[in-house]
Structure formats: C-alpha cells, structure tokens
Design an enzyme around this catalytic site. Structure first.
Site, PDB file in Angstrom:
ATOM      1  N   LYS A 184       0.842  -1.196   0.000  1.00 26.97           N
ATOM      2  CA  LYS A 184       0.000   0.000   0.000  1.00 26.97           C
ATOM      3  C   LYS A 184       0.882   1.253   0.000  1.00 26.97           C
ATOM      4  O   LYS A 184       0.687   2.160  -0.777  1.00 26.97           O
ATOM      5  CB  LYS A 184      -0.916  -0.028   1.236  1.00 26.97           C
ATOM      6  CG  LYS A 184      -1.790   1.175   1.358  1.00 26.97           C
ATOM      7  CD  LYS A 184      -2.763   1.065   2.520  1.00 26.97           C
ATOM      8  CE  LYS A 184      -3.445   2.414   2.717  1.00 26.97           C
ATOM      9  NZ  LYS A 184      -4.424   2.408   3.784  1.00 26.97           N
ATOM     10  N   GLU A 222      10.292  -4.809   4.677  1.00 19.94           N
ATOM     11  CA  GLU A 222      10.386  -6.191   4.203  1.00 19.94           C
ATOM     12  C   GLU A 222      10.136  -6.273   2.699  1.00 19.94           C
ATOM     13  O   GLU A 222      10.876  -6.921   1.952  1.00 19.94           O
ATOM     14  CB  GLU A 222       9.340  -7.068   4.920  1.00 19.94           C
ATOM     15  CG  GLU A 222       9.580  -7.263   6.398  1.00 19.94           C
ATOM     16  CD  GLU A 222       8.899  -6.209   7.256  1.00 19.94           C
ATOM     17  OE1 GLU A 222       8.686  -5.070   6.769  1.00 19.94           O
ATOM     18  OE2 GLU A 222       8.599  -6.521   8.422  1.00 19.94           O
ATOM     19  N   GLY A 224      -5.002  -1.710   4.805  1.00 26.41           N
ATOM     20  CA  GLY A 224      -4.205  -2.865   4.367  1.00 26.41           C
ATOM     21  C   GLY A 224      -4.925  -4.189   4.564  1.00 26.41           C
ATOM     22  O   GLY A 224      -4.992  -5.034   3.677  1.00 26.41           O
ATOM     23  N   ARG A 225      -5.512  -4.374   5.745  1.00 27.12           N
ATOM     24  CA  ARG A 225      -6.147  -5.666   6.036  1.00 27.12           C
ATOM     25  C   ARG A 225      -7.521  -5.813   5.399  1.00 27.12           C
ATOM     26  O   ARG A 225      -8.166  -6.855   5.559  1.00 27.12           O
ATOM     27  CB  ARG A 225      -6.198  -5.896   7.551  1.00 27.12           C
ATOM     28  CG  ARG A 225      -6.785  -4.745   8.328  1.00 27.12           C
ATOM     29  CD  ARG A 225      -6.488  -4.867   9.816  1.00 27.12           C
ATOM     30  NE  ARG A 225      -6.931  -3.697  10.555  1.00 27.12           N
ATOM     31  CZ  ARG A 225      -6.194  -2.597  10.718  1.00 27.12           C
ATOM     32  NH1 ARG A 225      -4.993  -2.516  10.181  1.00 27.12           N
ATOM     33  NH2 ARG A 225      -6.658  -1.577  11.414  1.00 27.12           N
ATOM     34  N   GLU A 277      -5.188  -6.707  14.540  1.00 24.42           N
ATOM     35  CA  GLU A 277      -4.651  -5.400  14.149  1.00 24.42           C
ATOM     36  C   GLU A 277      -5.780  -4.353  14.190  1.00 24.42           C
ATOM     37  O   GLU A 277      -5.546  -3.194  14.505  1.00 24.42           O
ATOM     38  CB  GLU A 277      -4.017  -5.462  12.750  1.00 24.42           C
ATOM     39  CG  GLU A 277      -3.140  -4.249  12.446  1.00 24.42           C
ATOM     40  CD  GLU A 277      -2.228  -4.440  11.236  1.00 24.42           C
ATOM     41  OE1 GLU A 277      -1.008  -4.479  11.382  1.00 24.42           O
ATOM     42  OE2 GLU A 277      -2.773  -4.547  10.111  1.00 24.42           O
ATOM     43  N   HIS A 280      -5.592 -33.222  16.794  1.00 26.73           N
ATOM     44  CA  HIS A 280      -4.451 -34.027  17.248  1.00 26.73           C
ATOM     45  C   HIS A 280      -3.344 -33.156  17.808  1.00 26.73           C
ATOM     46  O   HIS A 280      -2.198 -33.597  17.915  1.00 26.73           O
ATOM     47  CB  HIS A 280      -3.937 -34.893  16.092  1.00 26.73           C
ATOM     48  CG  HIS A 280      -4.987 -35.852  15.619  1.00 26.73           C
ATOM     49  ND1 HIS A 280      -5.124 -37.120  16.142  1.00 26.73           N
ATOM     50  CD2 HIS A 280      -5.989 -35.699  14.727  1.00 26.73           C
ATOM     51  CE1 HIS A 280      -6.159 -37.723  15.569  1.00 26.73           C
ATOM     52  NE2 HIS A 280      -6.706 -36.869  14.697  1.00 26.73           N
ATOM     53  N   LYS A 317       9.092  -0.682  14.448  1.00 31.00           N
ATOM     54  CA  LYS A 317       9.684  -0.340  13.142  1.00 31.00           C
ATOM     55  C   LYS A 317      10.752   0.734  13.334  1.00 31.00           C
ATOM     56  O   LYS A 317      11.848   0.641  12.787  1.00 31.00           O
ATOM     57  CB  LYS A 317       8.612   0.220  12.194  1.00 31.00           C
ATOM     58  CG  LYS A 317       7.687  -0.801  11.565  1.00 31.00           C
ATOM     59  CD  LYS A 317       6.809  -0.094  10.517  1.00 31.00           C
ATOM     60  CE  LYS A 317       5.631  -0.932  10.096  1.00 31.00           C
ATOM     61  NZ  LYS A 317       4.685  -0.235   9.232  1.00 31.00           N
TER      62      LYS A 317
HETATM   63  O1  F6P Z   1       2.161  -4.114   9.880  1.00 32.06           O
HETATM   64  C1  F6P Z   1       1.581  -2.902   9.603  1.00 32.06           C
HETATM   65  C2  F6P Z   1       1.093  -2.788   8.192  1.00 32.06           C
HETATM   66  O2  F6P Z   1       0.955  -1.429   7.942  1.00 32.06           O
HETATM   67  C3  F6P Z   1      -0.219  -3.516   7.911  1.00 32.06           C
HETATM   68  O3  F6P Z   1      -1.324  -2.834   8.360  1.00 32.06           O
HETATM   69  C4  F6P Z   1      -0.154  -3.650   6.446  1.00 32.06           C
HETATM   70  O4  F6P Z   1      -1.090  -4.552   5.970  1.00 32.06           O
HETATM   71  C5  F6P Z   1       1.293  -4.089   6.267  1.00 32.06           C
HETATM   72  O5  F6P Z   1       1.986  -3.333   7.247  1.00 32.06           O
HETATM   73  C6  F6P Z   1       1.876  -3.875   4.918  1.00 32.06           C
HETATM   74  O6  F6P Z   1       1.919  -2.533   4.549  1.00 32.06           O
HETATM   75  P1  F6P Z   1       2.137  -2.105   3.042  1.00 32.06           P
HETATM   76  O7  F6P Z   1       1.041  -2.685   2.249  1.00 32.06           O
HETATM   77  O8  F6P Z   1       2.121  -0.620   3.063  1.00 32.06           O
HETATM   78  O9  F6P Z   1       3.471  -2.644   2.600  1.00 32.06           O
END
Ligand code: F6P
Length: 546
Positions: free
Chosen positions: A202, A208, A259-260, A345, A376, A516
């Site tokens: 987003k 990452e 995002g979610r 979240e 199990h 972060k």
């Molecule tokens: O972990 C926080 C967060 O902002 C989530 O809400 C989101 O889904 C994820 O990181 C990924 O963010 P982005 O889509 O901006 O890479």
C-alpha cells in the site's frame, strides 16, 4: 454524533447485572432442555453462509441486552457513516471504504475510479492467463507476490481456498519475510523468463517488501532476465514510488482502503490471475451480497451484528480471552492467519477514538488450525484445559474438486467418504465440547490403555469432560469464489461491530510503529557495534549477535 462510551450505557450495566445473576453460569445443556426451539431460533442465514449460534453461551436476556447495547452505541449510524465515506479512521483522517471496492459499477462511492482499475487489472490477469505455461519468453508459469501483512495474507489465503478454480498451468508463491531465505526458497524453483513478480505494498515503503523486491530484481538481472518491465508489476497507492523503483505497470488503490481490507483492491491481482476475471468478480459479488445483508437486514437477523455482539459479551463479561477458528476444509488452511490480522490489528487497541484510556478489554486473541489437524494438537486443551475457549467450526457441505483426470470413479467414491469423515469429525467435536462426559459415564468405561494400577475413580477423573464449552458452526454449501467472498466480508463486518461498540478506531495500527522505528535505529548498530545509549539487555544482545 455524540455517542456514549459502551461502559457508560444502561445496557452495559444491565449486561453486568445479568452476568452476575445468570450469565456466569449459563449451561448449554440446560438452555437446550428449556428451549426446544433454540437451534431453530439461533440459526441465521446470511448470504452464502448459515450460522448456528445455538451452542454459544448466551440466552434470551443476554441477546436482548446486547441489542440494547447496539442501539445505545448507535451502531447502525456508525455502520452507515462508514458506508457513506465519513472519516471513520480519525487518527489518519481517512474513510474506510473497502465496501466500495466490491459494489457493482455505478453503485458505491468512487465507482468510476474503482471500476477503472478493476477493469484494467482483470484485463491484465486474463492476458497473463491466456499465455500461461507457454514456451515463449514472457509466458508466465510462476507468479511471486512480494508483500506483507494485508498485502500478502489475503491472496495467500484465497488462492489455496479456491484451488479448484485456479489456472492449472500457474504456480503461486508468497514472499513476505525480510529473512532472505523466504525469497531464496522461491527463486530456486522459478525461471526469470517465465516469472511475474507482483510487488504489493500500500505504501511502497515497507522494509520487508522493498528489501525483497530489490533482491528479486537483482536476481532477475543476475540470471540474465530480459524485459524487466514485463516481469515486475506493482499494486500500491504510491504510484510515484513504484515508478521510481522502475516498475511501469502499476495497479493503484487509495488511502481509504486499509491494508487488512485490501484483498478486494489491486492487492487481489494474484487472485485475479489465479481465478480469471469471471471468478474474481464472483468473489467481489459474494462480499457485496454480505455488505447488503449487513447494511439492510434488521438487527434480529443481522448475522455480522450478532457475531460482533457475541464477541463483546464473551470478551467483556464472560472474560474469554481467545477464540479458536477451525475450518474443516484443508483449502481454508490460511484462514486463521488471515483473520488474525483482521481481528487483532483492527481491534487490539487501548484507547477510544477520543484517546481516552479504556477500562475494558478489547480484541481477543484469534488463533486456529484446520480440522482435523487441530484435533491431534491443541483440542485436548479445548476439551479439558482450565480456560474456556470458544471454538468456531467452518464446515463446507460439498468440496469442489478439479476435474483433472487423476481421480478414478473408485477414488471419487473414496474421497466422498473422506469428506463425510471430515464433517463427522467437526460435528463430533462440537457435540463433545457441549456435552462432555460425566464421572459416572467415565466410571463405566474400561479403556484398554488405561492404567491397571490407578484406582478406577482416579482414572475416571482423568477421563471426565466438564462439557458446556461453547462453539459456533458456520456452514457453506460449497467453497466457491462467491461463498468465500461472503464469508470474508462477514468476518470483516463482525470486527467492525465489536470495534464500534468498544468505541475504538478499527482502521489504524499505530502499535506497529514503535518496533519499526527502533529497528531502523538498531540496524546500523548491528553493523558498527555501537551500543551507546542502549538499554543493557539490547546492548548485550547486539554484542552476542555480531
Ligand atoms: O504491519 C503494519 C502494516 O501497515 C499492515 O497494516 C499492512 O497490511 C502491512 O503493514 C503492509 O503494509 P504495506 O502494504 O504498506 O506494505
């Protein structure tokens, strides 16, 4: 709109009183005996999903007070405000309009924008599919989604869930962890000329995702990959940054998509490639049908409303701290992980919309595994452990299977039997949780593996089940794009209901920021060894890890 805090409402007080008087000791077996119509009155139909709430720990009075709570907290107005695009995400001045992403053309807010991107994205997806598995450079065999959190968990859950509908010549991979072995494991299996990388973020700034995207680009070039512009696409709200990265094909979305809640936006691109446009539209249509139900069904029949209220009752009055989701469908194996982000979240918050510290609990821990695997592993605790953990069964009446020629008539019959076993297991667990086993019953049994040394009463105590453990059962006729869309939207709205009662902002996630920022500070220190100003534990660990 002036809304009282939930714990200042009359209904909240009534629920507390009701809990003390009856609610603490509700026993499912008594409730069933006293109300023969319980199953009938507590089985509700939402689009594509039937929900049996009869084995939940509540009675008529509980539900009456919960509806009063919904009224006093003005849930209907808050729900409608969200639909109409009010800035319900107040800490970020944003709307939460994921429902607009699945509304038919001309219906929701921002319809032109939404359908423009959707049309482009589906055309792209169908074009990839048309040449999937071919021998020419640029014919795609593997799609690698690089994203994390909401830019990963949705497609990662939906593609296996709808395996029977996916393109047989395409493989899908999901890379999220900044641990390079995540991407390297995938890169060993793919060829640059036949791979499409989707950089899904987003913000297009997430550590990452950007790190993995750069590593993937490096690998592509190292392997002699040609036409990088055809092999990397982006799905993001930050088109400018995607551009800077060197990506030419970008499918955008907007800051009013959390995002979610973004599976329905361009973040769903891998899903669209897997399913094709028709099935992707069916996924959206299923979610839209659930939206209509949530926005229009009267409170007494409104399934997301009831489930959200039940969550409040369990969390704030019954004191249950977690909820287990057990889909009895191997294809839904990633659903618990998806729901974890959605619930925890969204509603794992400690202050209300006005920043006042809450004096009541919010989100429960959500966890789970598919049945029968969980049976199990951790079901022991659900049956006999010291905590009561409500369990949610998701049963699928008919499992769709791919007609791939590997299944003979005999095998098909065997698979039918296995499917009945799966359902019988789910039913049996719900039954066992509710009924338990008395000391008397246990005393009458002589299991072959039981100790011959221990007195029978001691042995029987080990084999007694208290019962009265609550569960919900959701039933889908079949696992299809439409029913899955509806199921996910049901869970989304449920989260919004409990979040609205608690008066919190279900759309922000400030709690992920601190770690972060600290990581950004520690990263150079790991290289230099400079531990000045750090706490003793972190400083010592830096020394150990270098
Ligand atoms: O972990 C926080 C967060 O902002 C989530 O809400 C989101 O889904 C994820 O990181 C990924 O963010 P982005 O889509 O901006 O890479």
């Amino acid at each position: 709109m002036l809304i009282p805090r939930c714990d200042e409402t009359v209904a909240w007080g009534a629920l507390a009183g009701h809990y003390e008087a009856h609610g603490r000791d509700l026993d499912l077996r008594t409730l069933f005996a006293e109300h023969p119509d319980r199953v009938c009155s507590l089985t509700l139909q939402a689009p594509e999903v039937t929900v049996d709430m009869s084995r939940a720990h509540w009675d008529v009075a509980t539900r009456r007070h919960l509806l009063d709570l919904a009224r006093e907290c003005r849930l209907a107005e808050r729900r409608d405000a969200m639909l109409q695009g009010a800035l319900v995400n107040r800490t970020e001045d944003r709307a939460a309009l994921h429902t607009a992403l699945r509304a038919p053309r001309g219906k929701g807010i921002h319809s032109e924008l939404v359908h423009d991107v959707l049309g482009r994205m589906l055309a792209f997806a169908d074009a990839v599919r048309a040449r999937a598995g071919g021998d020419q450079p640029g014919d795609i065999h593997d799609v690698v989604n690089i994203g994390i959190g909401g830019s990963d968990l949705g497609p990662q859950m939906v593609i296996p869930a709808l395996d029977a509908f996916t393109h047989t010549k395409l493989r899908f991979h999901f890379v999220s962890n900044v641990d390079g072995s995540d991407l390297c494991e995938v890169l060993r299996k793919v060829k640059p000329q036949h791979t499409l990388f989707v950089v899904a973020s987003k913000t297009f700034t997430t550590q990452e995702t950007m790190t993995n995207a750069r590593l993937a680009r490096q690998w592509f070039l190292d392997q002699g990959g040609q036409h990088i512009e055809r092999h990397f696409v982006a799905t993001t709200t930050n088109v400018a940054l995607a551009d800077q990265f060197g990506i030419q094909t970008t499918f955008g979305f907007w800051d009013w998509v959390g995002g979610r809640f973004s599976l329905w936006s361009a973040i769903g691109l891998p899903v669209a490639v897997a399913l094709g446009s028709e099935h992707f539209r069916a996924l959206l249509a299923g979610a839209h049908a659930m939206d209509e139900h949530f926005f229009q069904a009267p409170p007494e029949q409104n399934v997301p409303l009831w489930l959200g209220l039940l969550d409040v009752w369990y969390r704030n009055f019954k004191g249950y701290t977690s909820r287990c989701v057990a889909p009895y469908a191997h294809n839904l194996r990633r659903l618990p992980a998806y729901l974890q982000q959605l619930v925890m979240e969204s509603n794992g918050k400690g202050v209300d919309q006005d920043g006042r510290v809450l004096s009541y609990a919010t989100a429960e821990v959500l966890w789970g595994e598919p049945g029968t695997n969980g049976q199990h592993a951790f079901f022991q605790m659900l049956h006999q452990g010291s905590d009561v953990i409500p369990l949610e069964f998701i049963l699928v009446k008919k499992l769709p299977r791919r007609e791939d020629g590997h299944v003979s008539q005999t095998m098909a019959e065997m698979l039918e039997t296995q499917h009945r076993m799966l359902l019988a297991n789910g039913l049996a667990q719900a039954q066992a949780l509710m009924w338990g086993k008395t000391m008397e019953q246990a005393l009458q049994e002589r299991p072959p593996t039981a100790s011959k040394e221990l007195p029978p009463e001691v042995m029987a105590r080990h084999r007694t089940f208290s019962g009265n453990r609550p569960s919900l059962t959701m039933v889908l006729e079949a696992l299809t794009p439409r029913s899955l869309g509806a199921l996910i939207a049901l869970y989304e709205h449920r989260v919004l209901v409990s979040g609205a009662v608690w008066g919190i902002n279900s759309f922000d996630q400030w709690g992920v920021e601190l770690g972060k920022a600290m990581c950004n500070d520690l990263l150079p220190r790991l290289e230099s060894g400079d531990a000045s100003g750090l706490d003793a534990a972190t400083a010592a660990m830096i020394g150990r890890l270098r």
